[in-house]
Design an enzyme around this catalytic site. Structure first.
Site, mmCIF file in Angstrom:
data_model
loop_
_atom_site.group_PDB
_atom_site.id
_atom_site.type_symbol
_atom_site.label_atom_id
_atom_site.label_comp_id
_atom_site.label_asym_id
_atom_site.label_seq_id
_atom_site.Cartn_x
_atom_site.Cartn_y
_atom_site.Cartn_z
ATOM 1 N N CYS A 50 -5.117 5.608 54.674
ATOM 2 C CA CYS A 50 -3.746 5.709 54.149
ATOM 3 C C CYS A 50 -3.688 6.339 52.762
ATOM 4 O O CYS A 50 -4.289 5.822 51.812
ATOM 5 C CB CYS A 50 -3.160 4.299 54.109
ATOM 6 S SG CYS A 50 -1.547 4.248 53.313
HETATM 7 N N1 LIG Z 1 6.203 3.587 50.690
HETATM 8 C C1 LIG Z 1 5.014 2.921 51.080
HETATM 9 C C2 LIG Z 1 4.486 3.496 52.371
HETATM 10 C C3 LIG Z 1 3.237 2.830 52.874
HETATM 11 C C4 LIG Z 1 2.932 3.244 54.320
HETATM 12 O O1 LIG Z 1 3.788 3.797 55.028
HETATM 13 N N2 LIG Z 1 1.708 2.972 54.770
HETATM 14 C C5 LIG Z 1 1.367 3.286 56.149
HETATM 15 C C6 LIG Z 1 -0.078 3.720 56.249
HETATM 16 S S1 LIG Z 1 -0.349 5.351 55.665
HETATM 17 C C7 LIG Z 1 1.480 2.044 56.984
HETATM 18 O O2 LIG Z 1 0.950 1.008 56.623
HETATM 19 N N3 LIG Z 1 2.164 2.142 58.115
HETATM 20 C C8 LIG Z 1 2.295 1.050 59.031
HETATM 21 C C9 LIG Z 1 3.641 1.042 59.682
HETATM 22 O O3 LIG Z 1 4.511 1.837 59.303
HETATM 23 O O4 LIG Z 1 3.830 0.206 60.566
HETATM 24 C C10 LIG Z 1 4.024 3.050 49.948
HETATM 25 O O5 LIG Z 1 3.963 4.131 49.348
HETATM 26 O O6 LIG Z 1 3.326 2.086 49.667
#
Ligand SMILES: N[C@@H](CCC(=O)N[C@@H](CS)C(=O)NCC(=O)O)C(=O)O
Length: 328
Positions: A50
């Site tokens: 990530c």
């Molecule tokens: N705005 C958040 C976004 C975090 C994010 O989208 N992380 C992704 C991994 S790259 C995630 O955990 N996705 C899981 C999901 O959407 O269910 C940040 O910058 O911390």
């Protein structure tokens, strides 16, 4: 603990565009506040795949917060597992129907760890511990407070600032210097929407129109950065000082050729062949600064993006690629 049906369904609007939901936990660590800066109190949960989590790992290393862990362990003379400031748990970069998993036996993700405090199976379980009816996205990174057993923040841009300032009595290094803030904020804004989030908008789009708009935005953004770095003497994006702006672009740039170019269909050019100045800047950060190289795990990145549950569907959508133009 996880109670879920399939949590992986992507938020897509009626025009086939991917719309990233806002992060849900937005607290700060500050003196006099609910979350006081204290050694040993906080813990980061991340996945190496990530880019958002990668931001927080780089900042933690640059600020030397992990060195404090070693020092305090030696001073105190004993070492409880990860009971120190800003310790980290790496989950696998594999999602199942309950989201990101903790598993230290998955051969695709060497070095991934078990959840150390509760024995949870998924990142989602942390969210459910805090809010038993939580039905949002259980994303990484998560900054966890071991004392109050709750989430301080799950927004990487804010965790970056927390790590930069909350522990400044101990580590004064500054990634967001006062004099450069306006410039940093302005750059962050378009780099986020065109590039950091742009690659996801491209990869997750469900219609040709949504895809073309997103992918063109990504390359317009990269063209703009390339110009900023065109002065070959520039090592950093702003003020020739390493700032959070470099961290925020780096995490996307380093994943670009290995993952986004193929899996997210950002294939008009590669960084390696199409952007010599971005390539030089990125490689310098990676090879000259351990905080960058030690927090990037290409195995997790490649296996993570290409193992995404929607990966086969992503290739299946009838989106026509804007194929590589020249320069290769
Ligand atoms: N705005 C958040 C976004 C975090 C994010 O989208 N992380 C992704 C991994 S790259 C995630 O955990 N996705 C899981 C999901 O959407 O269910 C940040 O910058 O911390």
């Amino acid at each position: 603990m996880t109670t879920a049906e399939d949590v992986r369904k992507l938020p897509i609007d009626a025009d086939g565009k991917y719309i990233r939901p806002p992060s849900t936990f937005r607290n700060k660590i500050e003196k006099g506040g609910k979350f006081e800066p204290e050694k040993g109190r906080y813990h980061l949960y991340v996945a190496y795949v990530c880019p958002w989590a990668n931001r927080t790992l780089i900042a933690r290393n640059l600020k030397g917060l992990q060195d404090i862990i070693c020092a305090s362990r030696l001073l105190v003379g004993f070492c409880l597992i990860a009971q120190a400031l800003q310790a980290v748990t790496i989950c696998t970069s594999r999602m199942d129907t309950k989201g990101w998993r903790f598993d230290d036996t998955d051969p695709a993700f060497p070095g991934a760890q078990l959840e150390p405090f509760y024995g949870f199976g998924h990142i989602r379980d942390l969210y459910l511990k805090v809010e038993p009816n939580f039905d949002g996205r259980s994303t990484v990174p998560v900054l966890w407070d071991k004392k109050l057993e709750t989430i301080v923040s799950n927004e990487s841009s804010e965790i970056l600032r927390i790590l930069n300032t909350a522990f400044n009595d101990i580590i004064p290094e500054n990634l967001y210097p006062e004099a450069l803030r306006e410039e940093i904020d302005a750059l962050n804004e378009w780099v986020y929407s065109d590039i950091n989030n742009g690659v996801y908008k491209s990869g997750f789009s469900r219609t040709q129109g949504a895809y073309e708009e997103a992918v063109k935005g990504v390359f317009a953004g990269l063209d703009r950065v390339e110009k900023i770095l065109a002065d070959g003497s520039k090592d950093y994006l702003i003020g020739n000082t390493l700032t959070e702006a470099d961290i925020r672009l780096f995490v996307t740039a380093i994943r670009f050729d290995v993952a986004y170019n193929g899996q997210f269909k950002c294939n008009i050019r590669t960084i390696r062949s199409g952007y010599p100045n971005i390539n030089r800047w990125m490689k310098d950060l990676y090879w000259k600064n351990k905080s960058f190289s030690e927090t990037v795990d290409f195995q997790h990145i490649k296996a993570g993006y290409y193992n995404r549950p929607e990966a086969s569907r992503m290739l299946f959508y009838e989106v026509l690629l804007l194929t590589v133009s020249a320069t290769v």
